[in-house]
Write a protein that holds these residues in place. Structure first.
Motif, short mmCIF file in Angstrom:
data_model
loop_
_atom_site.label_atom_id
_atom_site.label_comp_id
_atom_site.label_asym_id
_atom_site.label_seq_id
_atom_site.Cartn_x
_atom_site.Cartn_y
_atom_site.Cartn_z
N ILE A 165 34.16 34.12 -37.32
CA ILE A 165 34.92 33.68 -38.50
C ILE A 165 36.07 34.65 -38.75
CG2 ILE A 165 34.84 33.21 -40.98
CD1 ILE A 165 31.83 32.51 -40.57
N HIS A 166 35.76 35.95 -38.65
CA HIS A 166 36.79 36.98 -38.82
C HIS A 166 37.93 36.80 -37.82
CE1 HIS A 166 38.67 40.95 -39.01
NE2 HIS A 166 38.51 40.99 -37.71
N ASN A 167 37.59 36.54 -36.57
CA ASN A 167 38.61 36.35 -35.52
C ASN A 167 39.49 35.14 -35.82
OD1 ASN A 167 37.63 38.58 -34.15
ND2 ASN A 167 36.38 37.37 -32.75
N LEU A 168 38.87 34.07 -36.30
CA LEU A 168 39.64 32.88 -36.65
C LEU A 168 40.57 33.18 -37.83
CD1 LEU A 168 40.30 29.89 -36.25
CD2 LEU A 168 38.29 29.36 -37.68
N ALA A 169 40.08 33.93 -38.80
CA ALA A 169 40.93 34.31 -39.94
C ALA A 169 42.12 35.14 -39.48
CB ALA A 169 40.11 35.08 -40.97
N THR A 170 41.89 36.04 -38.53
CA THR A 170 42.98 36.85 -37.98
C THR A 170 44.01 35.96 -37.29
OG1 THR A 170 41.51 38.75 -37.70
CG2 THR A 170 43.53 38.73 -36.39
N LYS A 216 49.18 31.19 -41.65
CA LYS A 216 48.33 30.31 -42.47
C LYS A 216 47.51 31.18 -43.42
CE LYS A 216 47.86 26.69 -38.96
NZ LYS A 216 46.89 25.88 -38.19
N TRP A 217 48.21 31.78 -44.38
CA TRP A 217 47.59 32.79 -45.23
C TRP A 217 46.49 32.22 -46.12
CZ3 TRP A 217 48.29 37.29 -43.39
CH2 TRP A 217 49.46 37.59 -42.71
N GLU A 218 46.65 31.01 -46.63
CA GLU A 218 45.62 30.42 -47.49
C GLU A 218 44.34 30.15 -46.69
OE1 GLU A 218 48.79 29.27 -47.41
OE2 GLU A 218 49.51 29.81 -49.41
N ASP A 219 44.50 29.67 -45.47
CA ASP A 219 43.33 29.43 -44.60
C ASP A 219 42.65 30.75 -44.26
OD1 ASP A 219 43.82 26.67 -44.55
OD2 ASP A 219 45.09 26.83 -42.78
N ALA A 220 43.45 31.77 -43.96
CA ALA A 220 42.91 33.09 -43.66
C ALA A 220 42.15 33.63 -44.86
CB ALA A 220 44.03 34.04 -43.25
N GLU A 221 42.73 33.47 -46.05
CA GLU A 221 42.09 33.96 -47.27
C GLU A 221 40.70 33.34 -47.46
OE1 GLU A 221 42.65 33.84 -52.12
OE2 GLU A 221 43.96 32.65 -50.85
N GLN A 222 40.61 32.03 -47.31
CA GLN A 222 39.33 31.35 -47.50
C GLN A 222 38.26 31.91 -46.56
OE1 GLN A 222 40.14 27.20 -46.94
NE2 GLN A 222 40.90 26.92 -49.02
N LEU A 223 38.62 32.08 -45.30
CA LEU A 223 37.65 32.61 -44.33
C LEU A 223 37.32 34.07 -44.61
CD1 LEU A 223 38.83 31.01 -40.97
CD2 LEU A 223 36.96 30.30 -42.46
N GLN A 224 38.31 34.85 -44.98
CA GLN A 224 38.08 36.26 -45.26
C GLN A 224 37.17 36.46 -46.46
OE1 GLN A 224 42.15 37.52 -45.42
NE2 GLN A 224 42.19 38.08 -43.27
N ILE A 225 37.33 35.63 -47.48
CA ILE A 225 36.44 35.70 -48.65
C ILE A 225 35.01 35.36 -48.23
CG2 ILE A 225 35.86 34.56 -50.84
CD1 ILE A 225 38.93 34.41 -51.35
N GLN A 226 34.88 34.35 -47.40
CA GLN A 226 33.56 33.94 -46.91
C GLN A 226 32.91 35.08 -46.13
OE1 GLN A 226 33.81 30.47 -44.41
NE2 GLN A 226 31.70 30.60 -43.77
N VAL A 227 33.66 35.69 -45.22
CA VAL A 227 33.11 36.79 -44.42
C VAL A 227 32.76 37.98 -45.30
CG1 VAL A 227 33.66 38.49 -42.62
CG2 VAL A 227 34.24 36.09 -42.28
N LEU A 228 33.65 38.33 -46.22
CA LEU A 228 33.39 39.47 -47.09
C LEU A 228 32.13 39.24 -47.93
CD1 LEU A 228 34.09 42.19 -48.31
CD2 LEU A 228 35.69 41.02 -49.85
N ASN A 233 41.17 43.63 -44.76
CA ASN A 233 41.86 42.44 -44.26
C ASN A 233 42.21 41.48 -45.40
OD1 ASN A 233 41.69 43.39 -41.64
ND2 ASN A 233 39.84 42.23 -41.17
N LEU A 234 41.28 41.32 -46.33
CA LEU A 234 41.54 40.44 -47.46
C LEU A 234 42.65 41.01 -48.34
CD1 LEU A 234 40.90 37.87 -49.01
CD2 LEU A 234 39.00 39.10 -50.12
N ALA A 235 42.66 42.32 -48.53
CA ALA A 235 43.71 42.95 -49.32
C ALA A 235 45.08 42.72 -48.68
CB ALA A 235 43.44 44.45 -49.46
N ILE A 236 45.15 42.82 -47.37
CA ILE A 236 46.41 42.56 -46.65
C ILE A 236 46.84 41.11 -46.87
CG2 ILE A 236 47.44 42.34 -44.35
CD1 ILE A 236 45.70 44.80 -43.57
N THR A 237 45.90 40.19 -46.77
CA THR A 237 46.21 38.78 -46.99
C THR A 237 46.70 38.54 -48.41
OG1 THR A 237 44.66 38.07 -45.28
CG2 THR A 237 45.27 36.43 -46.94
N LEU A 286 41.22 45.51 -54.57
CA LEU A 286 40.36 45.66 -53.40
C LEU A 286 40.55 47.03 -52.74
CD1 LEU A 286 40.24 42.33 -51.34
CD2 LEU A 286 38.35 43.60 -52.35
N GLN A 287 41.78 47.49 -52.66
CA GLN A 287 42.04 48.78 -52.05
C GLN A 287 41.42 49.91 -52.87
OE1 GLN A 287 46.27 48.35 -51.73
NE2 GLN A 287 46.15 47.67 -49.61
#
Length: 101
Positions: A31-36, A43-55, A75-79, A92-93
């Protein structure tokens, strides 16, 4: 190139979820790799959703101090920064720094 990677990662994630389960560490890495990849595609919104899920899952399974959890927070902070959500990124930081102390 990233579009091809996205398709392959979606396939890997599907197999990983079916065989290993949604909370297996390897599935979380998928999931993390897909978010990356979503991030690299802009696709920042898609990345955000996955990163929240992983976190969320890494916090629950591995704990707040685990390096993978801290990496997910970063990663989520960067997004959040790319989405213009500066206060969320800063929060987050700060949380990461407090955990590392």
């Amino acid at each position: 190139m990233w579009a091809d990677a996205e398709q392959l990662q979606l396939q890997v994630l599907d197999v990983s979820e079916r065989i290993l389960g949604k909370e297996h560490p390897d599935t979380l890495s998928s999931i993390h790799n897909l978010a990356t990849t979503f991030s690299n595609l802009g696709k920042w919104e898609d990345a955000e959703q996955l990163q929240i899920q992983v976190l969320d899952m890494r916090e629950r399974i591995l704990g707040n101090e685990h390096p993978d959890t801290l990496r997910s927070m970063n990663n989520l902070a960067i997004t959040f920064s790319h989405l213009g959500r500066w206060a969320d990124a800063e929060q987050l930081q700060i949380q990461m720094l407090e955990i590392r102390e």
